[in-house]
Design a protein around this motif. Structure first.
Motif, PDB file in Angstrom:
ATOM      1  N   THR A  24       0.814  -1.220   0.000  1.00 16.60           N
ATOM      2  CA  THR A  24       0.000   0.000   0.000  1.00 16.60           C
ATOM      3  C   THR A  24       0.848   1.270   0.000  1.00 16.60           C
ATOM      4  O   THR A  24       0.312   2.368  -0.104  1.00 16.60           O
ATOM      5  CB  THR A  24      -0.908   0.039   1.238  1.00 16.60           C
ATOM      6  OG1 THR A  24      -0.094   0.099   2.423  1.00 16.60           O
ATOM      7  CG2 THR A  24      -1.802  -1.189   1.299  1.00 16.60           C
ATOM      8  N   GLY A  25       2.172   1.099   0.153  1.00 18.95           N
ATOM      9  CA  GLY A  25       3.032   2.279   0.211  1.00 18.95           C
ATOM     10  C   GLY A  25       2.882   3.040   1.514  1.00 18.95           C
ATOM     11  O   GLY A  25       3.041   4.264   1.545  1.00 18.95           O
ATOM     12  N   CYS A  26       2.584   2.328   2.602  1.00 16.48           N
ATOM     13  CA  CYS A  26       2.375   3.002   3.889  1.00 16.48           C
ATOM     14  C   CYS A  26       3.677   3.549   4.456  1.00 16.48           C
ATOM     15  O   CYS A  26       3.669   4.503   5.237  1.00 16.48           O
ATOM     16  CB  CYS A  26       1.714   2.054   4.881  1.00 16.48           C
ATOM     17  SG  CYS A  26       2.757   0.670   5.420  1.00 16.48           S
ATOM     18  N   GLY A  27       4.805   2.943   4.102  1.00  9.89           N
ATOM     19  CA  GLY A  27       6.099   3.466   4.527  1.00  9.89           C
ATOM     20  C   GLY A  27       6.600   2.978   5.868  1.00  9.89           C
ATOM     21  O   GLY A  27       7.660   3.411   6.329  1.00  9.89           O
ATOM     22  N   VAL A  28       5.886   2.062   6.513  1.00  8.64           N
ATOM     23  CA  VAL A  28       6.333   1.546   7.807  1.00  8.64           C
ATOM     24  C   VAL A  28       7.656   0.799   7.666  1.00  8.64           C
ATOM     25  O   VAL A  28       8.555   0.926   8.498  1.00  8.64           O
ATOM     26  CB  VAL A  28       5.256   0.629   8.433  1.00  8.64           C
ATOM     27  CG1 VAL A  28       5.772  -0.013   9.715  1.00  8.64           C
ATOM     28  CG2 VAL A  28       4.002   1.427   8.737  1.00  8.64           C
ATOM     29  N   CYS A  29       7.788   0.025   6.596  1.00  5.94           N
ATOM     30  CA  CYS A  29       9.031  -0.720   6.368  1.00  5.94           C
ATOM     31  C   CYS A  29      10.196   0.224   6.100  1.00  5.94           C
ATOM     32  O   CYS A  29      11.353  -0.072   6.456  1.00  5.94           O
ATOM     33  CB  CYS A  29       8.860  -1.695   5.211  1.00  5.94           C
ATOM     34  SG  CYS A  29       8.340  -0.914   3.654  1.00  5.94           S
ATOM     35  N   VAL A  30       9.909   1.351   5.466  1.00  2.00           N
ATOM     36  CA  VAL A  30      10.954   2.340   5.183  1.00  2.00           C
ATOM     37  C   VAL A  30      11.550   2.857   6.484  1.00  2.00           C
ATOM     38  O   VAL A  30      12.770   2.973   6.637  1.00  2.00           O
ATOM     39  CB  VAL A  30      10.379   3.526   4.369  1.00  2.00           C
ATOM     40  CG1 VAL A  30      11.433   4.609   4.171  1.00  2.00           C
ATOM     41  CG2 VAL A  30       9.870   3.048   3.024  1.00  2.00           C
ATOM     42  N   ARG A  31      10.682   3.153   7.437  1.00  2.00           N
ATOM     43  CA  ARG A  31      11.132   3.674   8.726  1.00  2.00           C
ATOM     44  C   ARG A  31      11.803   2.606   9.571  1.00  2.00           C
ATOM     45  O   ARG A  31      12.642   2.908  10.423  1.00  2.00           O
ATOM     46  CB  ARG A  31       9.951   4.275   9.487  1.00  2.00           C
ATOM     47  CG  ARG A  31       9.301   5.455   8.781  1.00  2.00           C
ATOM     48  CD  ARG A  31       8.288   6.158   9.670  1.00  2.00           C
ATOM     49  NE  ARG A  31       7.109   5.352   9.921  1.00  2.00           N
ATOM     50  CZ  ARG A  31       6.045   5.343   9.142  1.00  2.00           C
ATOM     51  NH1 ARG A  31       6.026   6.079   8.028  1.00  2.00           N
ATOM     52  NH2 ARG A  31       4.993   4.615   9.449  1.00  2.00           N
ATOM     53  N   GLU A  32      11.443   1.344   9.358  1.00  2.00           N
ATOM     54  CA  GLU A  32      11.972   0.265  10.186  1.00  2.00           C
ATOM     55  C   GLU A  32      13.375  -0.160   9.780  1.00  2.00           C
ATOM     56  O   GLU A  32      14.170  -0.567  10.634  1.00  2.00           O
ATOM     57  CB  GLU A  32      11.031  -0.942  10.105  1.00  2.00           C
ATOM     58  CG  GLU A  32      11.368  -2.069  11.062  1.00  2.00           C
ATOM     59  CD  GLU A  32      11.125  -1.718  12.521  1.00  2.00           C
ATOM     60  OE1 GLU A  32      11.655  -2.439  13.390  1.00  2.00           O
ATOM     61  OE2 GLU A  32      10.399  -0.730  12.783  1.00  2.00           O
ATOM     62  N   CYS A  33      13.709  -0.078   8.492  1.00  2.00           N
ATOM     63  CA  CYS A  33      15.019  -0.551   8.015  1.00  2.00           C
ATOM     64  C   CYS A  33      16.140   0.315   8.576  1.00  2.00           C
ATOM     65  O   CYS A  33      16.212   1.512   8.289  1.00  2.00           O
ATOM     66  CB  CYS A  33      15.058  -0.530   6.486  1.00  2.00           C
ATOM     67  SG  CYS A  33      16.645  -1.118   5.818  1.00  2.00           S
ATOM     68  N   PRO A  34      17.052  -0.262   9.344  1.00  2.00           N
ATOM     69  CA  PRO A  34      18.126   0.533   9.958  1.00  2.00           C
ATOM     70  C   PRO A  34      19.154   1.052   8.953  1.00  2.00           C
ATOM     71  O   PRO A  34      19.873   2.000   9.241  1.00  2.00           O
ATOM     72  CB  PRO A  34      18.760  -0.443  10.945  1.00  2.00           C
ATOM     73  CG  PRO A  34      18.499  -1.794  10.374  1.00  2.00           C
ATOM     74  CD  PRO A  34      17.149  -1.685   9.728  1.00  2.00           C
TER      75      PRO A  34
END
Length: 282
Positions: free
Chosen positions: A177-187
């Protein structure tokens, strides 16, 4: 006074106190009663209920309340709900819908097990955040994916999985969905949201190494070496080289595929097969 009379008086007194308490509670509830806009429940029913925070609100309920408060939907969008749901929300509120571009997550690393040999053994918590914090990994690349799946665990839509052969996250573009949660989670900041593109055509550099070409290539055979061949052949000026790494600007890229044919390491990925060098998609 007999014990029976005392018991009866006690029951009557307790009943009166209970009755008075009920009256006080009723009057208090009437005085401080807040009538909630029924549209909030209608809007919340159109949302995915993931409470991912991609909209900038605390959750789906908060987003619904914010929609009702606003005079229009400018700046409000729920990636998880999708464009159709946002149109329905606009209809409920009696305002114009705001067109939004769908974004899909892509991984800026193509360091598979074959391309990036395992040279270290890690014995610790299975977490990318922990591995990155202690400055270790299983390969010599200090920029690549650590493969523990922190991004997978936070995806509320089941759009990510770890491929068993490559040990890299794989994005299901039909579900993302392109929510971006994974973007913020990746260190290591290896996940980027990019526009879906016309007919789903997207091109990006699947590498994040800032090492110089010879060093990067020695560590990972699929690394970008910053040679600039892709930038030279791009007819739209969509590719720039910085810190030994190519980047494709999605706003300028027309997904013609010419860069795919000249990349010597295969660091450039696309959602379509390569095309002939003289063909350009307008």
């Amino acid at each position: 006074m007999s014990s029976e009379h005392i018991f009866i008086y006690t029951l009557v007194l307790m009943g009166l106190l209970g009755f008075l308490g009920a009256i006080v509670l009723y009057l208090t509830a009437k005085k401080f009663n807040v009538v909630e806009d029924p549209r909030i429940d209608q809007i919340e029913g159109l949302l995915p209920g993931a409470n991912c925070g991609a909209c900038g609100c605390k959750g789906c309920r908060d987003f619904a309340c914010e929609c009702v408060k606003r005079a229009n939907l400018d700046g409000l969008n729920c990636p998880g709900a999708g464009a159709e749901a946002m149109k329905n929300i606009a209809a409920i509120l009696g305002v114009n819908s705001v067109e939004s571009v769908r974004h899909i997550a892509v991984l800026k690393c193509n360091g598979t097990c074959a391309a990036r040999p395992r040279i270290y053994e890690y014995d610790g918590a299975t977490s990318c955040a922990v591995m990155d914090a202690v400055g270790c990994g299983t390969s010599a690349c200090s920029y690549g994916c650590l493969g523990c799946g922190d991004c997978v665990s936070v995806c509320r839509f089941g759009a990510l999985r770890i491929d068993e052969s490559s040990k890299l996250p794989v994005v299901d573009e039909k579900v993302c969905t392109g929510c971006g949660v994974c973007v913020r989670e990746c260190p290591r900041h290896l996940i980027e949201l990019r526009p879906e593109g016309r007919r789903g055509r997207r091109v990006w550099v699947a590498c994040s190494s800032r090492d110089k070409g010879a060093v990067a290539r020695k560590i990972c055979s699929a690394a970008c070496i910053g040679c600039g061949k892709c930038a030279k052949i791009c007819p739209f000026g969509a590719i720039e080289i910085a810190d030994n790494l190519s980047y494709i600007n999605p706003d300028l890229c027309k997904a013609c595929g010419k860069c795919l044919g000249v990349c010597p390491t295969g660091a450039i990925c696309a959602t379509f097969e390569n095309v002939t060098k003289d063909k350009v998609t307008e």
